[in-house]
Motif scaffolding. Structure first.
Motif, short mmCIF file in Angstrom:
data_model
loop_
_atom_site.label_atom_id
_atom_site.label_comp_id
_atom_site.label_asym_id
_atom_site.label_seq_id
_atom_site.Cartn_x
_atom_site.Cartn_y
_atom_site.Cartn_z
N ILE A 31 149.29 72.15 -24.02
CA ILE A 31 148.82 71.54 -22.78
C ILE A 31 147.34 71.16 -22.86
O ILE A 31 146.89 70.26 -22.14
CB ILE A 31 149.08 72.45 -21.56
N ARG A 32 146.58 71.79 -23.74
CA ARG A 32 145.18 71.37 -23.91
C ARG A 32 145.10 69.98 -24.54
O ARG A 32 144.23 69.17 -24.17
CB ARG A 32 144.45 72.40 -24.77
N ALA A 60 144.91 62.87 -21.46
CA ALA A 60 145.02 62.31 -20.11
C ALA A 60 143.69 62.32 -19.35
O ALA A 60 143.61 61.79 -18.24
CB ALA A 60 146.07 63.08 -19.32
N HIS A 61 142.65 63.00 -19.95
CA HIS A 61 141.34 63.11 -19.31
C HIS A 61 141.44 63.82 -17.96
O HIS A 61 140.89 63.39 -16.94
CB HIS A 61 140.69 61.72 -19.13
N VAL A 62 142.21 64.91 -17.99
CA VAL A 62 142.34 65.75 -16.80
C VAL A 62 142.16 67.21 -17.22
O VAL A 62 142.06 67.52 -18.42
CB VAL A 62 143.71 65.57 -16.11
N SER A 63 142.15 68.10 -16.24
CA SER A 63 142.01 69.52 -16.55
C SER A 63 143.35 70.12 -16.99
O SER A 63 144.43 69.57 -16.72
CB SER A 63 141.50 70.28 -15.33
N VAL A 64 143.28 71.28 -17.66
CA VAL A 64 144.49 72.00 -18.05
C VAL A 64 145.29 72.40 -16.81
O VAL A 64 146.52 72.38 -16.80
CB VAL A 64 144.12 73.26 -18.89
N THR A 65 144.58 72.73 -15.74
CA THR A 65 145.25 73.11 -14.48
C THR A 65 146.08 71.95 -13.95
O THR A 65 147.22 72.14 -13.49
CB THR A 65 144.22 73.53 -13.43
N ILE A 104 152.33 62.96 -22.25
CA ILE A 104 153.52 63.69 -22.71
C ILE A 104 154.37 62.79 -23.60
O ILE A 104 154.82 63.20 -24.68
CB ILE A 104 154.34 64.19 -21.49
N GLN A 105 154.57 61.55 -23.15
CA GLN A 105 155.40 60.62 -23.92
C GLN A 105 154.72 60.22 -25.23
O GLN A 105 155.35 60.15 -26.28
CB GLN A 105 155.70 59.39 -23.08
#
Length: 323
Positions: free
Chosen positions: A4-5, A11-16, A40-41
């Motif tokens: 997920i990291r 995606a330039h977002v947080s792990v949360t 993910i894809q």
């Protein structure tokens, strides 16, 4: 292997945020959700279900304990469980135990070790009290009646009584029965129905035990032929046993139902093929109800669900007894 990291960086977002998307959390902005799904894809991420199970404490898997997977009665219940599991997004694991107590202990340990969320027990050899000691680890649902456990069942006493009374309505008084395991809960109820319904005409030598298969039915037929005093009718514990009796007697030149009236028990496809009179049991319905209880909180109240049976008429018991 992608984790997920990696998704968060892509995606330039947080792990949360990634975690919330993976768990279908409602409070995620659409643009961020789309970015995570694209990552993910692109990275070919496959979720680690073992880690999910460890985090949630659930496997979304139900265990099924049954003695034989190829017995029509057990297979029909399993079909109901399988269809319900598919509809609810669950998996199920099947353990064939052959009524070996050590195998049954293995199944119970799987519940204790959280390999499954709950157990459906189709039939068993261990005592109910011993099995219920494992209820502290999750739901246990029986496909037979037990007063202090979650149960989905048919009333084998009244179901067997239907078959016996049908034979009596044809003026049979000399009636025999076939049972499976003689000391099982179901067999004891069936034997009691026989003794109560046939009463003074019930005979121990007309109770044929350990009859589960077509081959067992053929053995019952040979035993019947060798008896000096024979019943004029037999109520069996399964359609397969009834089929074995019918096929063996016909091969030996006997007529069904003129020489012996036969009623089966199950309502299987075999009954249709043989035009067999049978006590029909909706086994798939039993499986579906058992599964529904196993995945709900209702099991803690030990619900008791009785499933009704019906008598389906064929030609194997249709001739009036003239004796």
């Amino acid at each position: 292997m992608t984790n997920i990291r990696d998704l968060a960086r892509e995606a330039h977002v947080s792990v949360t945020t990634v975690s919330r998307v993976l768990n279908d959390h409602p409070y995620v902005a659409d643009d961020k959700r789309q970015a995570v799904q694209a990552a993910i894809q692109k990275l070919g991420y496959i979720r680690n279900q073992t880690a999910v199970h460890l985090s949630t404490g659930q496997t979304h898997t139900i265990g099924v304990m049954l003695p034989f997977v190829d017995h029509p009665y057990h297979a029909a219940i399993l079909q109901g469980i399988a269809r319900c599991a598919f509809e609810e997004g669950y998996r199920f694991l099947t353990w064939q135990t052959n009524y070996v107590e050590s195998h049954e202990h293995t199944v119970l340990k799987a519940l204790a070790q959280r390999e499954v969320d709950g157990l459906i027990i189709v039939s068993h050899s261990l005592s109910v009290d011993e099995i219920l000691q494992y209820e502290q680890y999750g739901p246990i649902v029986f496909c037979e009646y037990h007063p202090h456990a979650s149960s989905v069942y048919i009333n084998h006493y009244t179901a067997f009584q239907k078959g016996l009374k049908a034979l009596q309505s044809l003026h049979h008084t000399e009636i025999g029965i076939c049972l499976g395991r003689p000391d099982s809960t179901n067999s004891l109820a069936r034997k009691q129905a026989y003794q109560d319904t046939v009463s003074d005409d019930a005979r121990p030598e007309w109770i044929y035990e350990q009859a589960l298969t077509i081959e067992d039915g053929a053995h019952v037929a040979r035993a019947w032929m060798n008896q000096s005093q024979r019943p004029t009718a037999i109520l069996t514990a399964s359609d397969h046993v009834a089929a074995g009796i019918i096929l063996e007697l016909r091969e030996q030149g006997y007529r069904i139902p003129e020489d012996l009236a036969v009623i089966g028990f199950d309502g299987s496809d075999l009954a249709v093929v043989l035009n067999l009179t049978t006590v029909a049991v909706p086994y798939e319905t039993i499986g579906r109800h058992a599964f529904s209880i196993a995945i709900s909180d209702s099991w803690q109240q030990h619900p008791q669900t009785e499933i009704p049976t019906t008598l389906k008429n064929g030609t194997t018991a249709s001739i009036l007894c003239v004796k």
